[in-house]
Design a protein around this motif. Sequence first.
Motif, PDB file in Angstrom:
ATOM      1  N   LYS A 163       0.889  -1.582   0.079  1.00 14.77           N
ATOM      2  CA  LYS A 163      -0.120  -0.311   0.070  1.00 14.77           C
ATOM      3  C   LYS A 163       0.854   1.481   0.266  1.00 14.77           C
ATOM      4  O   LYS A 163       0.284   2.567  -0.830  1.00 14.77           O
ATOM      5  CB  LYS A 163      -1.087  -0.056   1.138  1.00 14.77           C
ATOM      6  N   PRO A 164       1.861   1.417   0.349  1.00 13.18           N
ATOM      7  CA  PRO A 164       2.876   2.664   0.810  1.00 13.18           C
ATOM      8  C   PRO A 164       3.400   2.179  -0.853  1.00 13.18           C
ATOM      9  O   PRO A 164       3.686   2.496  -2.284  1.00 13.18           O
ATOM     10  CB  PRO A 164       4.018   1.858   1.393  1.00 13.18           C
ATOM     11  N   ASP A 165       3.484   4.367  -1.462  1.00 10.61           N
ATOM     12  CA  ASP A 165       4.147   4.512  -2.676  1.00 10.61           C
ATOM     13  C   ASP A 165       5.491   4.068  -3.060  1.00 10.61           C
ATOM     14  O   ASP A 165       6.073   4.594  -3.669  1.00 10.61           O
ATOM     15  CB  ASP A 165       3.643   6.258  -2.593  1.00 10.61           C
ATOM     16  N   LEU A 166       6.260   4.536  -1.398  1.00  9.93           N
ATOM     17  CA  LEU A 166       7.741   4.149  -1.870  1.00  9.93           C
ATOM     18  C   LEU A 166       8.333   2.960  -0.523  1.00  9.93           C
ATOM     19  O   LEU A 166       7.234   4.535   0.419  1.00  9.93           O
ATOM     20  CB  LEU A 166       8.508   5.331  -1.689  1.00  9.93           C
ATOM     21  N   PHE A 167       8.880   2.817  -0.528  1.00 10.89           N
ATOM     22  CA  PHE A 167       9.333   1.519   0.585  1.00 10.89           C
ATOM     23  C   PHE A 167      10.654   2.302   0.463  1.00 10.89           C
ATOM     24  O   PHE A 167      11.823   2.278  -0.348  1.00 10.89           O
ATOM     25  CB  PHE A 167       8.976   0.185  -0.012  1.00 10.89           C
ATOM     26  N   ARG A 190      14.077   2.054  -2.107  1.00 10.93           N
ATOM     27  CA  ARG A 190      14.938   2.891  -1.874  1.00 10.93           C
ATOM     28  C   ARG A 190      15.621   2.308  -0.933  1.00 10.93           C
ATOM     29  O   ARG A 190      15.058   2.169   0.723  1.00 10.93           O
ATOM     30  CB  ARG A 190      14.222   4.124  -2.145  1.00 10.93           C
ATOM     31  N   VAL A 191      17.224   2.647  -1.086  1.00 12.35           N
ATOM     32  CA  VAL A 191      17.810   1.960  -0.151  1.00 12.35           C
ATOM     33  C   VAL A 191      18.803   3.552   1.341  1.00 12.35           C
ATOM     34  O   VAL A 191      19.062   4.247  -0.161  1.00 12.35           O
ATOM     35  CB  VAL A 191      19.162   0.906   0.016  1.00 12.35           C
ATOM     36  N   VAL A 192      18.258   3.720   1.895  1.00 13.96           N
ATOM     37  CA  VAL A 192      18.604   4.203   2.598  1.00 13.96           C
ATOM     38  C   VAL A 192      18.894   3.872   3.784  1.00 13.96           C
ATOM     39  O   VAL A 192      18.624   3.583   5.221  1.00 13.96           O
ATOM     40  CB  VAL A 192      17.757   5.733   3.197  1.00 13.96           C
ATOM     41  N   TYR A 193      20.720   3.736   4.215  1.00 12.07           N
ATOM     42  CA  TYR A 193      21.660   3.880   5.503  1.00 12.07           C
ATOM     43  C   TYR A 193      20.702   4.222   6.465  1.00 12.07           C
ATOM     44  O   TYR A 193      20.832   6.167   6.694  1.00 12.07           O
ATOM     45  CB  TYR A 193      22.860   3.425   4.674  1.00 12.07           C
ATOM     46  N   PRO A 194      21.156   3.420   7.871  1.00 11.80           N
ATOM     47  CA  PRO A 194      20.351   4.163   8.331  1.00 11.80           C
ATOM     48  C   PRO A 194      21.462   5.220   9.096  1.00 11.80           C
ATOM     49  O   PRO A 194      23.442   5.250   8.721  1.00 11.80           O
ATOM     50  CB  PRO A 194      20.884   2.884  10.137  1.00 11.80           C
ATOM     51  N   PRO A 195      21.215   5.790   9.749  1.00  9.56           N
ATOM     52  CA  PRO A 195      22.312   7.323  10.515  1.00  9.56           C
ATOM     53  C   PRO A 195      22.830   7.207  11.367  1.00  9.56           C
ATOM     54  O   PRO A 195      22.866   6.855  12.722  1.00  9.56           O
ATOM     55  CB  PRO A 195      21.107   8.232  11.007  1.00  9.56           C
ATOM     56  N   VAL A 196      24.238   6.419  10.954  1.00  8.06           N
ATOM     57  CA  VAL A 196      25.278   6.570  12.262  1.00  8.06           C
ATOM     58  C   VAL A 196      26.024   7.571  12.461  1.00  8.06           C
ATOM     59  O   VAL A 196      26.131   8.581  11.875  1.00  8.06           O
ATOM     60  CB  VAL A 196      26.025   5.301  11.869  1.00  8.06           C
ATOM     61  N   PRO A 197      26.343   7.793  13.965  1.00  2.09           N
ATOM     62  CA  PRO A 197      26.969   9.250  14.094  1.00  2.09           C
ATOM     63  C   PRO A 197      28.222   9.387  13.994  1.00  2.09           C
ATOM     64  O   PRO A 197      29.379   8.802  15.010  1.00  2.09           O
ATOM     65  CB  PRO A 197      26.713   9.665  15.271  1.00  2.09           C
ATOM     66  N   THR A 198      29.388   9.200  13.239  1.00  2.49           N
ATOM     67  CA  THR A 198      30.354   8.665  12.751  1.00  2.49           C
ATOM     68  C   THR A 198      31.188   9.782  12.555  1.00  2.49           C
ATOM     69  O   THR A 198      32.598  10.380  13.381  1.00  2.49           O
ATOM     70  CB  THR A 198      30.660   8.791  11.188  1.00  2.49           C
ATOM     71  N   HIS A 199      30.300  11.128  13.353  1.00  2.00           N
ATOM     72  CA  HIS A 199      31.651  12.434  13.463  1.00  2.00           C
ATOM     73  C   HIS A 199      31.565  12.196  14.953  1.00  2.00           C
ATOM     74  O   HIS A 199      32.997  12.362  15.231  1.00  2.00           O
ATOM     75  CB  HIS A 199      30.645  13.399  13.287  1.00  2.00           C
ATOM     76  N   ASN A 200      31.195  11.266  15.824  1.00  2.95           N
ATOM     77  CA  ASN A 200      31.383  10.698  17.381  1.00  2.95           C
ATOM     78  C   ASN A 200      32.255  10.640  17.295  1.00  2.95           C
ATOM     79  O   ASN A 200      33.254  10.146  18.312  1.00  2.95           O
ATOM     80  CB  ASN A 200      30.279  10.557  18.058  1.00  2.95           C
TER      81      ASN A 200
END
Length: 390
Positions: A163-167, A190-200
Amino acid sequence: MANESGNGLREFDSSLAVAHWGEHANGGGDRLAWELARVFDEAPFYVGWRDESIEPNDIKSKQLINGRLMNHALERGGLSRKLSHLLGWQIASPLREYDVLLTSGNEPLFYVAPDEQTWIAYIHHTNRRQSDQITEVESKRFEKVRLLFHYAIRVLFDHNTHKPDLFVVNSEIVKRRVVRYWGVSEEKIRVVYPPVPTHNYSPDEAATEDFYVTLSRLDWHKDIDGIVEAFNQLDERLLIAGDGPERERLERKAGNNIEFVGFVDEEEKRRLLSQAKAFVFNGRDEDFGIAPVEALAAGTPLLGVKEGMTQFQIIEGGNGYRHTRSGATGPTLVQTVQKFESEGVEWSASEIESFADRFSVNAFEKGIRDVVDEAVSKSNISPSWYDEYE
């Protein structure tokens, strides 16, 4: 539908809401949902179940599923929790007034969206016991009954996953599972990697010392057993950070070269990851794996299992080495540690750190905004001729 603001981030003309399945674990899925709320910080943030004790100070959510019996079911967990989500998400009246809805987790897939609403669904994983981990049932009691239950869950989701327009998914591995087990077309994912606070994290946090480290919840699917068994055969020091139901059993099993340090806060975690000469990871078919990326961001080589997303976080010989569980199709963890001891890795700490940037919070923010923008532009239902009169 969207325009560029002064800070280079798009502002959506449509009203938008973010909704997460529930704050039940303070795990990676919760942290990702909270980051979604930060990306769209003007949007309301709803959760199926709210736990104020784990919410960050800058996050304020609104509980979507209410009522004494429903809340009791959410607290109990298990099948009763699943049924509460099934009933609570279908109408979800507060969500229906928004032009754009961005959901997080599987349970919001029970939602039945209005015609004109654009819906983007971020999926962290498929129902794993009913899909890629179904063979685990072979070692359980009442196998046939469990298989019938797993089948019912698959059927339930088969009717609610288109049902969603985009996953959006957190890795190519999960994309493959969504296509295979839920039958969703690749064109809708679409693939969007999780947000890892790499700057920390930084190689400069602390000087490298003579020990290996692993960090995770001490649960069966992280397979710390395999790491303990390997280091019991090695004359190398290993620190195990984290806590969980398996800890006492693992401690009894571990040799004198293995130390359990328990739960560590963020400051201690940064120090440990920077100090370790390598990070060891053995999670079973990991959807993504945040801890390995944090180690890479600290400039620390990764010795990971050749499964799931972990195998793609390693450039063999560059930033680490891959091992197999049985050794039948590749080196064992023992052999991998021995190779690392004798050869090291080719990349410098700063090169390893830079590799992790593709998984950063900034990369996540750009990726998720791109996906929402795409979904909004594609979900326009007005007739082609209608624009002539606007």
